[in-house]
Design an enzyme around this catalytic site. Structure first.
Site, PDB file in Angstrom:
ATOM      1  N   ARG A  60      62.760 -78.391  -9.356  1.00  0.00           N
ATOM      2  CA  ARG A  60      63.148 -77.381 -10.361  1.00  0.00           C
ATOM      3  C   ARG A  60      63.307 -76.029  -9.678  1.00  0.00           C
ATOM      4  O   ARG A  60      64.211 -75.272  -9.983  1.00  0.00           O
ATOM      5  CB  ARG A  60      62.116 -77.320 -11.497  1.00  0.00           C
ATOM      6  CG  ARG A  60      62.290 -76.108 -12.414  1.00  0.00           C
ATOM      7  CD  ARG A  60      61.647 -76.257 -13.789  1.00  0.00           C
ATOM      8  NE  ARG A  60      60.336 -76.871 -13.775  1.00  0.00           N
ATOM      9  CZ  ARG A  60      59.203 -76.293 -13.322  1.00  0.00           C
ATOM     10  NH1 ARG A  60      59.225 -75.056 -12.856  1.00  0.00           N
ATOM     11  NH2 ARG A  60      58.065 -76.944 -13.349  1.00  0.00           N
ATOM     12  N   TYR A 113      83.498 -66.600 -26.796  1.00  0.00           N
ATOM     13  CA  TYR A 113      83.291 -68.056 -26.843  1.00  0.00           C
ATOM     14  C   TYR A 113      82.295 -68.368 -27.970  1.00  0.00           C
ATOM     15  O   TYR A 113      81.252 -67.688 -28.091  1.00  0.00           O
ATOM     16  CB  TYR A 113      82.754 -68.531 -25.492  1.00  0.00           C
ATOM     17  CG  TYR A 113      82.358 -69.986 -25.496  1.00  0.00           C
ATOM     18  CD1 TYR A 113      83.314 -70.987 -25.590  1.00  0.00           C
ATOM     19  CD2 TYR A 113      81.021 -70.360 -25.419  1.00  0.00           C
ATOM     20  CE1 TYR A 113      82.948 -72.313 -25.611  1.00  0.00           C
ATOM     21  CE2 TYR A 113      80.644 -71.691 -25.435  1.00  0.00           C
ATOM     22  CZ  TYR A 113      81.614 -72.664 -25.527  1.00  0.00           C
ATOM     23  OH  TYR A 113      81.245 -73.977 -25.550  1.00  0.00           O
ATOM     24  N   ASP A 185      82.114 -63.137 -18.052  1.00  0.00           N
ATOM     25  CA  ASP A 185      82.238 -64.591 -18.120  1.00  0.00           C
ATOM     26  C   ASP A 185      83.621 -64.923 -17.576  1.00  0.00           C
ATOM     27  O   ASP A 185      84.645 -64.655 -18.216  1.00  0.00           O
ATOM     28  CB  ASP A 185      82.070 -65.036 -19.579  1.00  0.00           C
ATOM     29  CG  ASP A 185      82.201 -66.549 -19.755  1.00  0.00           C
ATOM     30  OD1 ASP A 185      82.812 -67.211 -18.881  1.00  0.00           O
ATOM     31  OD2 ASP A 185      81.710 -67.062 -20.775  1.00  0.00           O
TER      32      ASP A 185
END
Ligand SMILES: *Cc1c(COP(=O)(O)O)cnc(C)c1O
Length: 389
Positions: A60, A113, A185
């Site tokens: 992780r 989005y 983005d």
């Protein structure tokens, strides 16, 4: 093993297609493997307590396959630090939680989005965050949306699904004058067409599910920055809340990224031909494509983008004509998502952007969005022609 240093050097010295193929990984020292192995290992042996070999302890926190992808993505954006996530939304969530605290405010696109809007509107507002939607192509509206509590300006350009263009350098100035972090983005453009960090953005976000992965076979996200502190905050949450890609996902994404330059050129060639065809068609009332000189964002797009991308939106006569168009194509698959090698068609109002219904961000119901793939363009145009007749 590639490492941060080699990714950084690659990012500064080589052309884009070279970085795409080489950055982040060098042939394995032990056996010469030219592709990064899929390190399917959740934990890593230590030489004595605290004695990590090569910087890995638990997957992780870090995994060599993911590390290679992160170096590659940083180089593609001409950035210093890259962090990979299990999805674009996991990257979005991490960026928002890193940048905002209760009482803070952010500015978002008025046609953001749908998933980004939903996360901010349904979740972050519960934690005392406020937001103001502003049109990314309206600098006065963005300036007016900034308050003393504004800690971030968040844009997409081109936007989804209306393909509006935000002037990255100009919005960076507004953000920095307000001491706010500027996040772009860059999913729709891909790093091949546009590199926002080089134009003043502080953070670039990707849904690598789209053009970077490029083959509609993996979900992923990324955050890239030149700011060491921001990267440390992203790394903290990447490990701390664990929205990480597995090694196979990281491998697939990196495999896709290698061909980004050639794919994007073909997406752009095909989109331009599709735009030409649609512009002349009597069933189409308007074509939205930043490459068109009459597009309101054309000038800014020409300044900041290499080419104008593979996404094309069109408006038809009414909602029913739009739905009919979507249901009649054969090669263009009716599906959400975008940026893969295969062409897709969708009705944003009923599909990707259904969550914006009734809000300020609602999209027109006569709108159809095309993700133009890299099939033979004559076949694509033939399909659109039969679907519109
Ligand atoms: C798809 C998309 C996202 C979300 O990414 P996922 O990988 O689906 O989680 C964010 N921003 C834009 C512009 C997108 O198209």
């Amino acid at each position: 093993m590639g490492n941060d240093e080699s990714a950084r050097d690659e990012g500064r010295t080589h052309g884009f297609a070279t970085r795409a193929i080489h950055a982040g990984y060098e042939p394995n020292a032990e056996n010469g493997a030219v592709n990064v192995p899929i390190y399917a290992s959740s934990t890593f042996a230590q030489d004595g307590v605290g004695g990590m070999r090569g910087g890995y302890e638990y997957a992780r926190t870090g995994n060599p396959t993911r590390k290679a992808l992160e170096g590659n993505l940083a180089a593609l954006e001409s950035g210093t630090y890259g962090r990979a996530f299990s999805s674009g939304m996991a990257a979005t969530d991490t960026a928002l939680r890193s940048l905002l605290r209760p009482g803070d405010h952010l500015v978002i696109p008025d046609d953001a989005y749908g998933g980004t809007f939903r996360l901010i509107d349904k979740v972050f507002t519960q934690w005392g965050i406020t937001y103001t939607p502003a049109a990314v192509n309206d600098l006065d509206a963005i300036r007016a949306a900034v308050t003393p509590a504004t800690k971030a300006i968040w844009i997409e350009t081109p936007t989804n699904p209306l393909l509006n263009i935000g002037d990255i350098a100009a919005i960076a100035e507004i953000a920095h004058a307000a001491s706010a972090t500027f996040v772009v983005d860059n999913t729709f453009a891909s790093p091949y067409l546009q590199q926002p960090l080089t134009q003043g953005a502080d953070v670039v976000l990707h849904s690598t599910t789209k053009y970077v992965g490029g083959h509609s076979d993996v979900v992923g996200g990324a955050l890239i920055t030149d700011d060491e502190e921001l990267d440390a905050a992203f790394a903290f949450l990447q490990n701390g809340s664990g929205g990480v890609p597995g090694p196979f996902d990281a491998y697939l994404t990196m495999r896709g990224a290698k061909t980004l330059a050639v794919r994007m050129n073909q997406h752009c060639d095909n989109a331009e031909a599709v735009v030409d065809f649609l512009q002349g068609h009597p069933s189409i009332s308007s074509v939205l494509y930043p490459g068109l000189p009459e597009h309101p964002g054309h000038e800014a797009a020409a300044r900041q983008m290499r080419r104008f991308g593979g996404m094309v939106s069109v408006r038809l006569k009414d909602r029913q004509s739009a739905l009919d168009f979507c249901s009649r194509t054969e090669l263009f698959t009716l599906a959400e998502s975008l940026g893969g090698i295969e062409s897709l068609i969708e009705h944003p109002g009923a599909m990707t952007h259904a969550s914006t219904a009734g809000s300020l961000l609602e999209v027109p119901d006569d709108l159809v969005r095309l993700s133009v793939g890299i099939e033979d363009v004559a076949d694509l145009i033939g399909d659109l022609e039969q679907a519109l007749s």
